[in-house]
Design a protein around this motif. Structure first.
Motif, PDB file in Angstrom:
ATOM      1  N   GLU A 161      -6.013  52.080   6.897  1.00  0.00           N
ATOM      2  CA  GLU A 161      -5.420  51.732   8.188  1.00  0.00           C
ATOM      3  C   GLU A 161      -4.003  52.297   8.226  1.00  0.00           C
ATOM      4  O   GLU A 161      -3.155  51.906   7.425  1.00  0.00           O
ATOM      5  CB  GLU A 161      -5.389  50.212   8.351  1.00  0.00           C
ATOM      6  N   GLN A 162      -3.743  53.239   9.135  1.00  0.00           N
ATOM      7  CA  GLN A 162      -2.424  53.859   9.163  1.00  0.00           C
ATOM      8  C   GLN A 162      -1.369  52.872   9.615  1.00  0.00           C
ATOM      9  O   GLN A 162      -1.610  52.005  10.452  1.00  0.00           O
ATOM     10  CB  GLN A 162      -2.424  55.098  10.062  1.00  0.00           C
ATOM     11  N   LEU A 163      -0.168  53.006   9.029  1.00  0.00           N
ATOM     12  CA  LEU A 163       0.937  52.118   9.349  1.00  0.00           C
ATOM     13  C   LEU A 163       1.873  52.796  10.339  1.00  0.00           C
ATOM     14  O   LEU A 163       2.505  53.803  10.025  1.00  0.00           O
ATOM     15  CB  LEU A 163       1.702  51.745   8.075  1.00  0.00           C
ATOM     16  N   GLY A 164       1.955  52.272  11.539  1.00  0.00           N
ATOM     17  CA  GLY A 164       2.893  52.766  12.525  1.00  0.00           C
ATOM     18  C   GLY A 164       2.521  54.100  13.131  1.00  0.00           C
ATOM     19  O   GLY A 164       1.468  54.674  12.842  1.00  0.00           O
ATOM     20  N   ASN A 165       3.426  54.605  13.960  1.00  0.00           N
ATOM     21  CA  ASN A 165       3.206  55.874  14.659  1.00  0.00           C
ATOM     22  C   ASN A 165       4.248  56.905  14.257  1.00  0.00           C
ATOM     23  O   ASN A 165       4.728  57.681  15.073  1.00  0.00           O
ATOM     24  CB  ASN A 165       3.241  55.661  16.178  1.00  0.00           C
ATOM     25  N   SER A 166       4.622  56.881  12.958  1.00  0.00           N
ATOM     26  CA  SER A 166       5.612  57.828  12.455  1.00  0.00           C
ATOM     27  C   SER A 166       5.253  58.282  11.047  1.00  0.00           C
ATOM     28  O   SER A 166       4.401  57.688  10.385  1.00  0.00           O
ATOM     29  CB  SER A 166       7.009  57.203  12.464  1.00  0.00           C
ATOM     30  N   HIS A 167       5.911  59.364  10.633  1.00  0.00           N
ATOM     31  CA  HIS A 167       5.776  59.909   9.284  1.00  0.00           C
ATOM     32  C   HIS A 167       7.063  59.655   8.499  1.00  0.00           C
ATOM     33  O   HIS A 167       8.158  59.709   9.059  1.00  0.00           O
ATOM     34  CB  HIS A 167       5.518  61.417   9.328  1.00  0.00           C
ATOM     35  N   VAL A 168       6.921  59.388   7.214  1.00  0.00           N
ATOM     36  CA  VAL A 168       8.073  59.282   6.316  1.00  0.00           C
ATOM     37  C   VAL A 168       8.538  60.695   5.963  1.00  0.00           C
ATOM     38  O   VAL A 168       7.728  61.591   5.757  1.00  0.00           O
ATOM     39  CB  VAL A 168       7.709  58.512   5.036  1.00  0.00           C
ATOM     40  N   VAL A 169       9.856  60.879   5.897  1.00  0.00           N
ATOM     41  CA  VAL A 169      10.435  62.149   5.476  1.00  0.00           C
ATOM     42  C   VAL A 169      11.343  61.865   4.279  1.00  0.00           C
ATOM     43  O   VAL A 169      12.227  61.004   4.350  1.00  0.00           O
ATOM     44  CB  VAL A 169      11.249  62.812   6.602  1.00  0.00           C
ATOM     45  N   GLU A 170      11.111  62.571   3.165  1.00  0.00           N
ATOM     46  CA  GLU A 170      11.900  62.379   1.950  1.00  0.00           C
ATOM     47  C   GLU A 170      12.447  63.710   1.460  1.00  0.00           C
ATOM     48  O   GLU A 170      11.728  64.710   1.415  1.00  0.00           O
ATOM     49  CB  GLU A 170      11.064  61.750   0.837  1.00  0.00           C
ATOM     50  N   LEU A 171      13.693  63.693   1.058  1.00  0.00           N
ATOM     51  CA  LEU A 171      14.340  64.823   0.405  1.00  0.00           C
ATOM     52  C   LEU A 171      14.806  64.330  -0.954  1.00  0.00           C
ATOM     53  O   LEU A 171      15.566  63.360  -1.031  1.00  0.00           O
ATOM     54  CB  LEU A 171      15.521  65.318   1.243  1.00  0.00           C
ATOM     55  N   SER A 172      14.346  64.976  -2.035  1.00  0.00           N
ATOM     56  CA  SER A 172      14.650  64.450  -3.364  1.00  0.00           C
ATOM     57  C   SER A 172      14.845  65.569  -4.377  1.00  0.00           C
ATOM     58  O   SER A 172      14.353  66.692  -4.216  1.00  0.00           O
ATOM     59  CB  SER A 172      13.534  63.516  -3.845  1.00  0.00           C
ATOM     60  N   VAL A 173      15.575  65.219  -5.438  1.00  0.00           N
ATOM     61  CA  VAL A 173      15.759  66.084  -6.603  1.00  0.00           C
ATOM     62  C   VAL A 173      15.753  65.186  -7.830  1.00  0.00           C
ATOM     63  O   VAL A 173      16.412  64.142  -7.843  1.00  0.00           O
ATOM     64  CB  VAL A 173      17.089  66.867  -6.551  1.00  0.00           C
ATOM     65  N   VAL A 174      15.021  65.572  -8.869  1.00  0.00           N
ATOM     66  CA  VAL A 174      15.085  64.900 -10.162  1.00  0.00           C
ATOM     67  C   VAL A 174      15.791  65.841 -11.128  1.00  0.00           C
ATOM     68  O   VAL A 174      15.365  66.988 -11.307  1.00  0.00           O
ATOM     69  CB  VAL A 174      13.683  64.536 -10.683  1.00  0.00           C
ATOM     70  N   ALA A 175      16.885  65.366 -11.725  1.00  0.00           N
ATOM     71  CA  ALA A 175      17.722  66.235 -12.549  1.00  0.00           C
ATOM     72  C   ALA A 175      18.380  65.410 -13.653  1.00  0.00           C
ATOM     73  O   ALA A 175      18.435  64.174 -13.575  1.00  0.00           O
ATOM     74  CB  ALA A 175      18.779  66.916 -11.686  1.00  0.00           C
ATOM     75  N   PRO A 176      18.915  66.087 -14.686  1.00  0.00           N
ATOM     76  CA  PRO A 176      19.655  65.362 -15.738  1.00  0.00           C
ATOM     77  C   PRO A 176      20.889  64.675 -15.186  1.00  0.00           C
ATOM     78  O   PRO A 176      21.348  64.961 -14.074  1.00  0.00           O
ATOM     79  CB  PRO A 176      20.033  66.482 -16.729  1.00  0.00           C
ATOM     80  N   LEU A 177      21.439  63.776 -15.974  1.00  0.00           N
ATOM     81  CA  LEU A 177      22.613  63.013 -15.559  1.00  0.00           C
ATOM     82  C   LEU A 177      23.807  63.918 -15.285  1.00  0.00           C
ATOM     83  O   LEU A 177      23.959  64.977 -15.882  1.00  0.00           O
ATOM     84  CB  LEU A 177      22.994  62.006 -16.653  1.00  0.00           C
ATOM     85  N   GLY A 178      24.647  63.471 -14.365  1.00  0.00           N
ATOM     86  CA  GLY A 178      25.940  64.099 -14.182  1.00  0.00           C
ATOM     87  C   GLY A 178      26.001  65.318 -13.293  1.00  0.00           C
ATOM     88  O   GLY A 178      27.010  66.025 -13.284  1.00  0.00           O
ATOM     89  N   GLN A 179      24.971  65.590 -12.511  1.00  0.00           N
ATOM     90  CA  GLN A 179      24.981  66.757 -11.638  1.00  0.00           C
ATOM     91  C   GLN A 179      25.257  66.323 -10.201  1.00  0.00           C
ATOM     92  O   GLN A 179      24.389  66.346  -9.334  1.00  0.00           O
ATOM     93  CB  GLN A 179      23.660  67.523 -11.751  1.00  0.00           C
TER      94      GLN A 179
END
Length: 214
Positions: free
Chosen positions: A168-186
Motif C-alpha cells: 500500500e503506497q504511502l502518500g502522493n509523494s516521493h522521498v528524495v535523498e542525497l547522501s555520501v558515506v565517507a571516513p571521518l573528518g571530511q
C-alpha cells in the motif's frame, strides 16, 4: 546484550560517517526532477538505475529505565529485483546535531555490511524484535561520490509479505535523498552536497532532518 553496550563497540569498528540531506517531491513532479538529475549527474547518458528493496527495522530495547525510549536499531535490506544478491545489515548512529552545529548536512555514524540470508533469525535470537518493515522502489544517480535516490515507500499490509497485493503506497509523494558515506573528518563533503542541492531548487528542498525530532 544491551544496546548501550553494543553502541561503543560499533563506533570503534565503523570509522565511517553518512552525510545526508532529505526532502520530498509530489508524484506529479517526479519526472521533471528525474530529467533535471539526468542533466546534473554522472550517469546522464544511461537509463535510470532502478531499485526495489525490502527493508525491516529491528529494535533492541535497553533495560535501563533511563533509556527506555532510545532503542538500539539495525536495518536489514534485501533487493527484491536481485534475489541472489546478499542481504545488507546497517547500523546508523544518532544525528550529530547540537546547538553549535552549523554543518549543512545531517551527520551520523554508519556501518553497512553484506550478510547471509538468515540474519533476521540471528537478530531475533539475540533479542531484537521487528519494529516495522516496508518496500522502497525508485531510481538512483551518482554525482562523484554523492548518491541521489528518488523513491516511493510502500507499507506492507501483512508484515514480511512483499507480494504486490500486500503493498500500500504511502502518500502522493516521493522521498528524495542525497547522501555520501565517507571516513571521518571530511567536512568539505557537506558543502559540496549543499551546492548540489541548491541546483535542485525550487523543485525540491533538501534539508538536514533529525528523525528523532519528527
Amino acid at each position: 546484550m544491551e544496546g548501550s553496550s553494543l553502541a561503543p563497540s560499533l563506533k570503534n569498528i565503523a570509522p565511517q560517517q553518512e552525510y545526508l540531506l532529505q526532502g520530498s517531491i509530489l508524484d506529479a513532479h517526479r519526472d521533471t526532477l528525474l530529467h533535471r538529475l539526468r542533466g546534473l549527474c554522472d550517469n546522464a547518458e544511461s537509463s535510470f538505475e532502478m531499485f526495489n528493496d525490502y527493508e525491516a527495522v529491528y529494535t533492541l530495547r535497553n533495560s535501563s529505565t533511563t533509556q527506555q525510549n532510545d532503542p538500539f536499531l539495525f536495518r536489514v535490506r534485501r533487493a527484491l529485483d536481485h534475489p541472489d544478491a546478499a542481504d545488507h545489515i546497517r547500523y546508523l548512529g544518532n544525528a550529530e546535531i547540537g546547538l553549535g552545529d552549523r554543518r549543512p548536512t545531517l551527520v551520523r555514524a554508519c556501518l553497512d555490511v553484506a550478510c547471509s540470508k538468515n540474519v533476521r533469525e540471528f537478530l531475533t535470537e539475540m533479542g531484537f524484535r521487528m519494529d516495522h518493515d516496508y518496500v522502497a522502489r525508485g531510481v538512483f544517480f551518482h554525482k562523484g561520490r554523492m548518491k541521489v535516490m528518488v523513491y516511493k515507500i510502500y507499507k506492507l499490509i501483512q508484515p514480511g509479505i512483499t507480494d504486490a497485493k500486500n503493498l500500500e503506497q504511502l502518500g502522493n509523494s516521493h522521498v528524495v535523498e542525497l547522501s555520501v558515506v565517507a571516513p571521518l573528518g571530511q567536512e568539505q563533503i557537506g558543502e559540496d552536497m549543499k551546492n548540489f542541492a541548491d541546483q535542485l531548487k525550487p523543485l525540491v528542498l533538501l534539508e538536514k532532518l533529525d528523525h528523532k525530532n519528527l
